[in-house]
Design a protein around this motif. Sequence first.
Motif, short mmCIF file in Angstrom:
data_model
loop_
_atom_site.label_atom_id
_atom_site.label_comp_id
_atom_site.label_asym_id
_atom_site.label_seq_id
_atom_site.Cartn_x
_atom_site.Cartn_y
_atom_site.Cartn_z
N VAL A 14 75.69 35.71 -7.38
CA VAL A 14 75.84 34.41 -7.31
C VAL A 14 75.52 33.48 -6.17
O VAL A 14 74.73 32.57 -6.35
CB VAL A 14 77.63 33.99 -7.57
CG1 VAL A 14 77.61 32.76 -7.57
CG2 VAL A 14 77.83 34.64 -9.06
N LEU A 15 75.65 34.09 -4.93
CA LEU A 15 75.18 33.27 -3.83
C LEU A 15 73.90 33.33 -3.69
O LEU A 15 73.25 32.52 -3.17
CB LEU A 15 75.78 34.11 -2.57
CG LEU A 15 77.20 34.03 -2.16
CD1 LEU A 15 77.72 34.88 -1.02
CD2 LEU A 15 77.73 32.42 -2.04
N LEU A 16 73.04 34.47 -4.34
CA LEU A 16 71.45 34.48 -4.16
C LEU A 16 70.80 33.67 -5.30
O LEU A 16 69.70 33.33 -5.08
CB LEU A 16 71.08 35.90 -4.14
CG LEU A 16 71.60 36.73 -3.00
CD1 LEU A 16 71.17 38.30 -3.05
CD2 LEU A 16 70.83 36.12 -1.68
N THR A 17 71.41 33.60 -6.16
CA THR A 17 70.71 32.83 -7.46
C THR A 17 71.35 31.23 -7.55
O THR A 17 70.78 30.77 -8.36
CB THR A 17 71.25 33.51 -8.71
OG1 THR A 17 72.59 33.44 -9.04
CG2 THR A 17 70.73 34.97 -8.73
N SER A 18 72.26 30.90 -6.89
CA SER A 18 72.60 29.44 -7.07
C SER A 18 72.56 28.78 -5.59
O SER A 18 72.90 29.42 -4.56
CB SER A 18 73.99 29.33 -7.64
OG SER A 18 74.72 29.87 -6.81
N PRO A 19 72.40 27.44 -5.72
CA PRO A 19 72.10 26.84 -4.38
C PRO A 19 73.63 26.57 -3.72
O PRO A 19 74.51 26.28 -4.52
CB PRO A 19 71.37 25.55 -4.72
CG PRO A 19 71.58 25.21 -5.96
CD PRO A 19 71.84 26.62 -6.71
N VAL A 20 73.52 26.73 -2.50
CA VAL A 20 74.85 26.81 -1.94
C VAL A 20 74.99 25.19 -1.41
O VAL A 20 74.03 24.62 -0.52
CB VAL A 20 75.07 27.70 -0.62
CG1 VAL A 20 76.45 27.35 -0.04
CG2 VAL A 20 74.99 29.10 -1.17
N ARG A 21 75.99 24.58 -2.04
CA ARG A 21 76.32 23.14 -1.43
C ARG A 21 77.76 22.84 -0.89
O ARG A 21 78.65 23.74 -1.49
CB ARG A 21 76.05 22.23 -2.66
CG ARG A 21 74.76 22.27 -3.14
CD ARG A 21 74.66 21.27 -4.44
NE ARG A 21 73.39 21.73 -5.22
CZ ARG A 21 73.69 22.27 -6.31
NH1 ARG A 21 75.03 22.59 -6.96
NH2 ARG A 21 72.59 22.64 -7.22
N ALA A 22 77.85 22.03 0.11
CA ALA A 22 79.17 21.73 0.62
C ALA A 22 79.57 20.87 -0.32
O ALA A 22 79.09 20.25 -1.07
CB ALA A 22 78.83 21.45 2.05
N ASP A 23 81.14 20.75 -0.22
CA ASP A 23 81.57 19.77 -0.82
C ASP A 23 81.62 18.51 -0.31
O ASP A 23 81.26 18.51 0.84
CB ASP A 23 83.01 20.19 -1.30
CG ASP A 23 84.09 20.18 -0.11
OD1 ASP A 23 85.40 20.44 -0.26
OD2 ASP A 23 83.94 19.69 1.06
N PRO A 24 81.73 17.23 -1.11
CA PRO A 24 81.57 15.99 -0.50
C PRO A 24 82.82 15.80 0.68
O PRO A 24 82.19 15.07 1.48
CB PRO A 24 82.01 14.98 -1.90
CG PRO A 24 81.81 15.84 -2.99
CD PRO A 24 82.09 17.25 -2.79
N GLU A 25 84.03 16.10 0.53
CA GLU A 25 84.68 15.87 1.92
C GLU A 25 84.16 16.80 3.06
O GLU A 25 84.16 16.14 3.99
CB GLU A 25 86.03 16.48 1.36
CG GLU A 25 86.97 15.73 0.35
CD GLU A 25 88.09 16.36 0.10
OE1 GLU A 25 88.92 16.34 0.94
OE2 GLU A 25 88.40 16.59 -1.10
N TYR A 26 83.52 17.85 2.70
CA TYR A 26 82.93 18.59 4.02
C TYR A 26 81.65 17.80 4.55
O TYR A 26 81.45 17.36 5.88
CB TYR A 26 82.45 19.90 3.70
CG TYR A 26 81.72 20.52 4.69
CD1 TYR A 26 82.48 21.14 5.73
CD2 TYR A 26 80.37 20.72 4.75
CE1 TYR A 26 81.58 21.88 6.69
CE2 TYR A 26 79.65 21.37 5.88
CZ TYR A 26 80.29 21.95 6.56
OH TYR A 26 79.76 22.67 7.68
#
Length: 131
Positions: A14-26
């Motif tokens: 999952v980590l390698l195939t999807s972009p990692v995005r922070a949440d809006p609050e972060y």
Amino acid sequence: MRLLLACATVVSSVLLTSPVRADPEYDKCISDSDGTNAAWSQCGGEWLARADKALNEAWHALRGVLTGETWERLLEEQRAWNQYKEKACLFWASGEFGRDGQVVSFPLCRASVIEARTRELKDYLKQLSPE
């Protein structure tokens, strides 16, 4: 041990195939911060707390629909996942990647692990709850 390895494989994919995005609050916390490591660390800690809260909510909702052996098997799975989660992403916090690794990359990685499990539990719930 096999279950732990399976959990690690799923989360890694999952980590390698999807972009990692922070949440809006972060994102807002980081942009509103004074730019210090302490402030960024606090933003990451708050994100992890939100991710854990969402995970616990999904877990309790799923707990409400399972009983007996099915519940026991899911509980075993969750315990194995918890062991994995506690080890996941620690390489970022080792100090080898400096403070950026500790205050930015570690929470980003750990939150992604937690959020992936939350999605998985919610998917289980959808499959078990007829609409």
